[in-house]
Design an enzyme around this catalytic site. Sequence first.
Site, PDB file in Angstrom:
ATOM      1  N   HIS A   1      -9.601   2.228   0.616  1.00 49.87           N
ATOM      2  CA  HIS A   1      -8.161   1.995   0.518  1.00 49.87           C
ATOM      3  C   HIS A   1      -7.821   1.568  -0.905  1.00 49.87           C
ATOM      4  O   HIS A   1      -8.186   0.469  -1.333  1.00 49.87           O
ATOM      5  CB  HIS A   1      -7.746   0.917   1.516  1.00 49.87           C
ATOM      6  CG  HIS A   1      -6.277   0.857   1.753  1.00 49.87           C
ATOM      7  ND1 HIS A   1      -5.342   1.439   0.913  1.00 49.87           N
ATOM      8  CD2 HIS A   1      -5.553   0.279   2.762  1.00 49.87           C
ATOM      9  CE1 HIS A   1      -4.131   1.219   1.387  1.00 49.87           C
ATOM     10  NE2 HIS A   1      -4.231   0.529   2.503  1.00 49.87           N
TER      11      HIS A   1
ATOM     12  N   PHE B   1       1.919  -3.391   3.896  1.00 51.27           N
ATOM     13  CA  PHE B   1       2.227  -4.714   4.425  1.00 51.27           C
ATOM     14  C   PHE B   1       3.704  -5.018   4.165  1.00 51.27           C
ATOM     15  O   PHE B   1       4.240  -4.722   3.097  1.00 51.27           O
ATOM     16  CB  PHE B   1       1.374  -5.789   3.744  1.00 51.27           C
ATOM     17  CG  PHE B   1      -0.041  -5.876   4.238  1.00 51.27           C
ATOM     18  CD1 PHE B   1      -0.528  -5.034   5.218  1.00 51.27           C
ATOM     19  CD2 PHE B   1      -0.914  -6.822   3.702  1.00 51.27           C
ATOM     20  CE1 PHE B   1      -1.838  -5.132   5.676  1.00 51.27           C
ATOM     21  CE2 PHE B   1      -2.224  -6.935   4.137  1.00 51.27           C
ATOM     22  CZ  PHE B   1      -2.687  -6.087   5.127  1.00 51.27           C
TER      23      PHE B   1
ATOM     24  N   GLU C   1      -0.323   4.925  14.104  1.00 52.76           N
ATOM     25  CA  GLU C   1      -0.060   6.198  13.427  1.00 52.76           C
ATOM     26  C   GLU C   1      -0.321   7.377  14.357  1.00 52.76           C
ATOM     27  O   GLU C   1       0.427   8.358  14.360  1.00 52.76           O
ATOM     28  CB  GLU C   1      -0.903   6.306  12.152  1.00 52.76           C
ATOM     29  CG  GLU C   1      -0.539   7.519  11.297  1.00 52.76           C
ATOM     30  CD  GLU C   1      -1.201   7.516   9.938  1.00 52.76           C
ATOM     31  OE1 GLU C   1      -0.789   8.320   9.085  1.00 52.76           O
ATOM     32  OE2 GLU C   1      -2.149   6.719   9.713  1.00 52.76           O
TER      33      GLU C   1
ATOM     34  N   LYS D   1      -9.125   8.000   3.127  1.00 49.58           N
ATOM     35  CA  LYS D   1      -9.671   6.641   3.018  1.00 49.58           C
ATOM     36  C   LYS D   1     -11.039   6.513   3.678  1.00 49.58           C
ATOM     37  O   LYS D   1     -11.760   5.548   3.406  1.00 49.58           O
ATOM     38  CB  LYS D   1      -8.689   5.638   3.624  1.00 49.58           C
ATOM     39  CG  LYS D   1      -7.379   5.490   2.845  1.00 49.58           C
ATOM     40  CD  LYS D   1      -6.484   4.440   3.473  1.00 49.58           C
ATOM     41  CE  LYS D   1      -5.148   4.311   2.748  1.00 49.58           C
ATOM     42  NZ  LYS D   1      -4.250   5.458   3.022  1.00 49.58           N
TER      43      LYS D   1
ATOM     44  N   CYS E   1       0.800  -1.219   0.000  1.00 50.23           N
ATOM     45  CA  CYS E   1       0.000   0.000   0.000  1.00 50.23           C
ATOM     46  C   CYS E   1       0.836   1.275   0.000  1.00 50.23           C
ATOM     47  O   CYS E   1       0.286   2.373  -0.028  1.00 50.23           O
ATOM     48  CB  CYS E   1      -0.948  -0.009   1.195  1.00 50.23           C
ATOM     49  SG  CYS E   1      -1.988  -1.481   1.229  1.00 50.23           S
TER      50      CYS E   1
ATOM     51  N   HIS F   1      -2.211   7.983   6.676  1.00 48.97           N
ATOM     52  CA  HIS F   1      -2.456   6.689   6.045  1.00 48.97           C
ATOM     53  C   HIS F   1      -3.848   6.211   6.445  1.00 48.97           C
ATOM     54  O   HIS F   1      -4.614   5.776   5.590  1.00 48.97           O
ATOM     55  CB  HIS F   1      -1.384   5.694   6.477  1.00 48.97           C
ATOM     56  CG  HIS F   1      -1.473   4.372   5.795  1.00 48.97           C
ATOM     57  ND1 HIS F   1      -1.397   4.233   4.428  1.00 48.97           N
ATOM     58  CD2 HIS F   1      -1.634   3.110   6.294  1.00 48.97           C
ATOM     59  CE1 HIS F   1      -1.510   2.959   4.101  1.00 48.97           C
ATOM     60  NE2 HIS F   1      -1.664   2.254   5.217  1.00 48.97           N
TER      61      HIS F   1
END
Length: 418
Positions: A337, A397, A313, A332, A162, A302
């Site tokens: 996403h 990831f 975060e 998002k 991502c 994010h």
Amino acid sequence: MRRVVVTGLGCVSPLGLDVESTFKALCDGRSAAGLITRFDTSNFPVKIAAEIKGFDPSFYLDKKEIRRNDLYTHYAIASTEMAKRDANFDDPFYPKDRIGIIWGSGIGGITTFEEQMRIFLTQGPSKVSPFFITMMISNMAAGILAIRYGYTGDNYGVVSACASGAHAIGIAYESIKNGRIDAAIAGGSEAPIVGISLAGFCANRALSTRNDEPEKASRPFDIDRDGFVMGEGGGALILEELESAKQRGAKIYCEIAGVGMSCDAYHITAPPENGDGAYQAMLSAIRNANMKPDDVDYINAHGTSTPTGDIAEIRAIKRLFGTRGIKVSSNKSMFGHLLGAAGAVEAIATIKTIQTGIIPPTINLDNPEPEADGIDLVPKKAINYPVIYAISNSFGFGGHNISILFGALCEQEGAPLI
């Protein structure tokens, strides 16, 4: 050291088929999530996604190109065509060997993979398309764009889950800054809304299961968040060396002031609880810009709406920026996403925030994480706020982290770090 500016933007997203419609929908706080329409989800625990509606690849590709390229490449071409037009980049100012194309995708041609595997299993190996491999592999969007335009500078695909789209921008920035090339197309695209992708994300329990109210399913930083909503799309930026951009009379959106990268080296999907990787990436971007944390006005987070990711975060942001009320929001919450395209499309939204002075909201934020005290998460409604410097965060990831620091173009470089 050479400075790098952004001169063109283009995107396709679940909220709109271009930059302006996407950003307007973000500012309006509109959710793109809904029930999946492309395949039967009866046997899936998750039945929702943020699909792109109304996209017609024939606006950008001929019939043969459509057949021979995966949907993720369609999105790459469409967003790049828009960015090139926006930047008036068809003017032959640069030698073609001084223009690079760096493109990111987390999964690549997963639509093609699923289709061809079905053919292989039902009709046999002789019926598999001769274009199967070239349609599927994640580097091919960069290659197809180069063939389309004849640009022979730096060219490759970036795969960091991502964070892929943002890494592509960061790497292109470094290539221009270091003098390898003078201009670049950089971005990312993803078309993951197929059965095999949904099954995989369901199996690792990454997705929200709010099937009865999809528009409320993506809820970053809310205590009731239960996973992300899968989306799709593409985003492209035209990057140029500052003095060259000025010489050709380019419209300049902003400067890339700094880029920071890190790795969690911790877990295949989960960040460390203290968010150290995110902290290191943001700090590195600020140091790369020769600035200090107090110079940053806004963070495009994010913010995926996952239980572990969001809190990590938040902890990283508080560790670096304290409790001074820095503005933070998550796109998002509205378009889901976009995986490998997320960093590129969110970078575009960040640039538009600098340009317009409008920060899109974090929608569905009914009950904020208690640890977010001292952070302004811009809940539910957009705000007018002057933003000179903004960070866009992307994490993937595997523990891949990147923060890009964008700034309104100033005649002098950033303030010294103290």
